[in-house]
Write an enzyme that holds these catalytic residues in place. Structure first.
Site, PDB file in Angstrom:
ATOM      1  N   ARG A   1      -9.004  -0.338   8.398  1.00  0.00           N
ATOM      2  CA  ARG A   1     -10.187   0.463   8.060  1.00  0.00           C
ATOM      3  C   ARG A   1     -10.415   1.556   9.097  1.00  0.00           C
ATOM      4  NH1 ARG A   1     -13.976  -1.213   3.739  1.00  0.00           N
ATOM      5  NH2 ARG A   1     -15.017   0.740   3.306  1.00  0.00           N
ATOM      6  N   CYS A   2      -9.318   2.189   9.522  1.00  0.00           N
ATOM      7  CA  CYS A   2      -9.439   3.328  10.438  1.00  0.00           C
ATOM      8  C   CYS A   2      -8.164   4.144  10.341  1.00  0.00           C
ATOM      9  CB  CYS A   2      -9.663   2.870  11.881  1.00  0.00           C
ATOM     10  SG  CYS A   2      -8.187   2.222  12.699  1.00  0.00           S
TER      11      CYS A   2
ATOM     12  N   GLN B   1       0.814  -1.206   0.000  1.00  0.00           N
ATOM     13  CA  GLN B   1       0.000   0.000   0.000  1.00  0.00           C
ATOM     14  C   GLN B   1       0.855   1.266   0.000  1.00  0.00           C
ATOM     15  OE1 GLN B   1      -2.873  -2.197   3.167  1.00  0.00           O
ATOM     16  NE2 GLN B   1      -3.266  -0.013   2.965  1.00  0.00           N
TER      17      GLN B   1
ATOM     18  N   GLU C   1     -12.855   5.061   6.018  1.00  0.00           N
ATOM     19  CA  GLU C   1     -12.710   4.336   7.276  1.00  0.00           C
ATOM     20  C   GLU C   1     -13.892   4.526   8.218  1.00  0.00           C
ATOM     21  OE1 GLU C   1     -10.269   2.814   6.552  1.00  0.00           O
ATOM     22  OE2 GLU C   1      -8.731   4.039   5.627  1.00  0.00           O
TER      23      GLU C   1
END
Length: 784
Positions: free
Chosen positions: A368-369, A221, A738
């Site tokens: 996801r945050c 990523q 997120e």
């Protein structure tokens, strides 16, 4: 007055995702699709034990097996000074274990062979003699007197403590608690879970001995940051390292860290002189790569007799696993957890955090945050719901009374954040109106009178995303800016190269739409490229909801640079002064003479054929955007659940999710992100769990034990929105990717707690399974 030109793909239009054309046709190019001439395959031998000293590693039989080219051990890596590597949190991590193993699944040896099957067969023939040691599987065990020392490799490390970190003001917080009429306490555990991307991690290392060039295809990523880390670890000159991240099948933070497999494959390719491919299997991914959460949290909320919040006191113990390799900004040891005051006007707060080594896989990631914001949001929202129950007041009204008011923005929080904008009351109002809150409350009361167990849960979250301003945010010293390079060709088509890397977010569409908005070039005419460090400008990558707030801003800024130059070229072509030109999307025209105009396509051609004297030819530029502040998306989620008293099974009846992410670039993509996040939040709240037995064996190493939600279990989602633009972002965007996973777990669990509150239940740790609920009801005398 000129008539606005319609250009397809501007901001606010739900155009179809450009990248889906190849994905739907099976034409994506993922790591495992790549085959290179002469390519070898690597399999990694992992420890079956959580804590054990290595007495010997016997590779004799493995080396003799068909197709085997090399067997790599920690001892061999140590000869090349590659047995250890730095982590993203300034710790060190074993590449291949030399002294002892510190978690189940740790890398011990690697086999390089002609085929993957041969590599895996030979890997199983490597014999390791272990001397078992006691396993430490929680911070409580880690800090106990006489606990086994995990990091005895570190000089001066006398215990398992990693860090102590604080935020806020202890003195003023203690004073406020002394004056409180009531203090509500919640101790809760946010258990370890895993991003579990559809595609696991892997790489193909191709080191050319003749040129010294290393080309590494990788599921990363953050390819530029990885390139820099590789240069530091391997000693290869950075200009000779090319990292290419092809299409990535999901990331969710799991593909940010540097994993030992990457280093071993690269070293093997360098020594053997052939490309080496490594792709982990599902169990390897679940037991050894970057996890999420694993925070043990205690919160105290001080309130006065009128229900006003006076102060917040929080402590957390973080389970960091065997090595401190969390992927997060260097300055913040527990991530951005100190956003824990949430959406509330709390005058003073004090947050403390301690991190501990345990015999578990390392690498806490922003699943996801935005760097541990999910844990913070979960704690405050659970605590606020419990406070409302203890005070005997409506949970929605209690929140409304204590929300930060719209006129207080920009708001300075008690832990040092400066919230950019918000309207929490409006988001709450929209959510409750969509739910039919008053009617739903009456429905709940009527059902309870009939003996049914049902409840309503609310979570009103504030997230902090878009890391971040370079003075405060870095990873390994690399400032967390991001970049965009835009080149408009003579025919008016464009290519945009980014420092980010999509894993399904729709970057090829979203970023093209920003160019369309700023320059008027149709989105279909803007190609977006990411993931190749030889062609893309340096950037810190895609994770923690940074892409739109940071890279999206960079795209807007570079587009505006080009538009400024285009104005000068248009003035030259129209024989007018710069200041006499007006811009409308896609063209400049002379004030008062809208028919006297030049389109962006005409200007682009002139940029290469007819520029003013003294002007540099071309229409291209690059921008590195250092955000002046974070952005603060927010929202309110409301959930209704029904509980079967006989079995403890929880059924989610309604989910209403209202998000405010500022300006929405592509509303369809935003809605897709929200649906995905709500599904992940549901899985975390009710299903997903990575846990360990007393010996440190990982329970959750496959999809039989680690449960993911499917379309069968996932409830229906009802979406709503408000729009409060960020005042400092060039587009007013805040980012949303997120937020649903940040806000929804607390809403789901709060609904269960509201349902069980009449029976005296105040807390159930996630995942909320039927056996936990049944046991809670039984303890209350319901199922006896």
């Amino acid at each position: 007055m000129a008539t606005e030109v319609h250009v397809h793909g501007r901001i606010g239009q739900s155009i179809k995702r450009k990248e889906d054309g190849r994905f739907l046709r099976g034409k994506g190019n993922y790591l495992d699709d790549i085959e290179l001439p002469g390519m070898l395959h690597m399999a990694i031998l992992r420890s079956p034990h959580a804590h054990a000293r290595i007495k010997s590693v016997d590779t004799a039989e493995a080396s003799k097996m068909p197709g085997v080219v090399a067997v790599v051990t920690g001892e061999l890596m140590a000869q090349h000074k590659l047995a250890w590597m730095p982590t993203l949190s300034y710790d060190t991590q074993a590449v291949l274990a030399t002294d002892k193993v510190r978690f189940q699944g740790q890398e011990v040896a690697a086999v390089i062979a002609e085929t993957r099957y041969q590599a895996e067969d030979a890997r199983d023939a490597v014999v390791v003699d272990y001397d078992l040691l006691p396993a430490v599987t929680s911070p409580e065990q880690a800090k106990a007197q006489g606990a086994a020392l995990i990091r005895d490799d570190k000089e001066n490390q006398k215990d398992n403590h990693i860090y102590h970190w604080e935020s806020g003001n202890q003195e003023t917080t203690q004073a406020a608690f002394a004056k409180a009429d009531k203090v509500i306490r919640l101790h809760t555990f946010y258990p370890r879970c895993h991003p579990a991307p559809l595609e696991t991690c892997g790489c193909i290392a191709d080191v050319n001995g003749a040129t010294g060039k290393a080309t590494i295809y990788m599921t990363s990523q953050a390819p530029h940051a990885i390139r820099t880390v590789f240069a530091l670890v391997t000693g290869l000159p950075e200009q000779n390292i090319r990292v290419i991240s092809p299409d990535i099948g999901g990331g969710f933070g799991n593909k940010v860290p540097v994993y030992p497999g990457y280093v071993v494959a690269t070293a093997a390719s360098l020594l053997i002189g052939r490309p080496v491919k490594w792709v982990e299997d599902r169990s390897e991914n679940l037991i050894s790569t970057g996890f999420a959460r694993d925070f043990h949290m205690t919160g105290d909320l001080a309130v006065d007799k009128d229900g006003k919040m006076l102060a917040l006191r929080v402590h957390l113990d973080s389970d960091n696993g065997a090595f401190f390799s969390d992927a997060q900004p260097s300055k913040f040891k527990a991530g951005l957890f100190h956003i824990v005051t949430g959406s509330y006007d709390i005058p003073t707060a004090h947050v403390t955090a301690d991190g501990y080594y345990t015999n578990k896989a390392p690498g806490g990631v922003a699943y996801r945050c935005s760097f541990r914001v999910t844990e913070a949001s979960y704690l405050i929202e659970r605590l606020v719901t419990n406070a409302a129950i203890e005070l005997g007041v409506d949970q929605a009204e209690f929140r409304r009374k204590n929300f930060i008011r719209k006129e207080q923005f920009p708001y300075h929080s008690a832990t040092g954040w400066v919230y950019d904008s918000g309207d929490y009351h409006k988001a709450m109002d929209v959510a409750l109106e969509q739910l039919g809150y008053d009617e739903m409350r009456r429905d709940v009361e009527a059902r309870r009178k009939k003996g049914e167990v049902t409840g309503i849960g609310i979570a009103s979250f504030t997230e902090v995303v878009g890391a971040g301003h370079g003075a405060d945010f870095d990873i390994l010293g690399l400032r967390m800016f991001d970049s965009a390079e835009l080149r408009v060709h003579p025919t008016g088509k464009a290519i945009l190269r980014m420092g980010t890397k999509s894993q399904g977010q729709g970057h090829e569409t979203t970023f093209a739409q920003i160019v369309t908005e700023e320059l008027g070039i149709p989105a279909a005419d803007v190609a977006v490229e990411e993931g190749d460090t030889d062609t893309a400008p340096y950037g810190l990558g895609t994770y923690a909801s940074r892409s739109t707030p940071v890279a999206g801003a960079a795209t807007a800024m570079v587009s505006r640079k080009l538009r400024d130059k285009a104005r000068k070229i248009a003035a030259h072509l129209l024989e007018a002064a710069d200041e006499d030109l007006e811009w409308e999307t896609g063209r400049f025209y002379v004030k008062g003479s809208p028919d006297k105009a030049k389109t962006i396509q005409e200007i682009a051609f002139a940029a290469y054929t007819n520029v003013p004297e003294g002007m540099e030819a071309g229409l291209e530029g690059v921008h590195y955007y250092d955000p002046p502040n974070m952005t603060y998306p927010f929202g309110t989620y409301a959930v209704v659940v029904d509980v079967d008293k006989g079995t403890g099974q929880v059924k989610v009846r309604r989910v209403v999710a209202v998000d405010d992410c500022g300006v929405r670039i592509n509303p369809m993509i935003v809605e897709g992100q929200i649906h995905g996040g709500l599904a992940e939040g549901y899985g975390i709240a009710f299903m997903e769990l990575i846990t360990f037995d007393a010996d440190g064996n990982c329970i959750g190493s496959n999809f039989t034990d680690y449960l993911l939600p499917t379309a069968v279990e996932t409830p229906r989602f009802e979406l709503g929105e408000t729009t409060t633009p960020s005042p400092h972002h060039p587009l007013g965007a805040k980012g949303v990717g997120e937020s649903p996973t940040v806000g929804s777990p607390a809403a789901y669990v709060n609904a269960v707690i509201d349902a069980l509150a009449p029976y005296g239940v105040r807390n159930i740790d996630m995942p909320v399974t039927s056996d936990k609920v049944w046991a809670a009801l039984r303890a209350a005398g319901v199922n006896e």
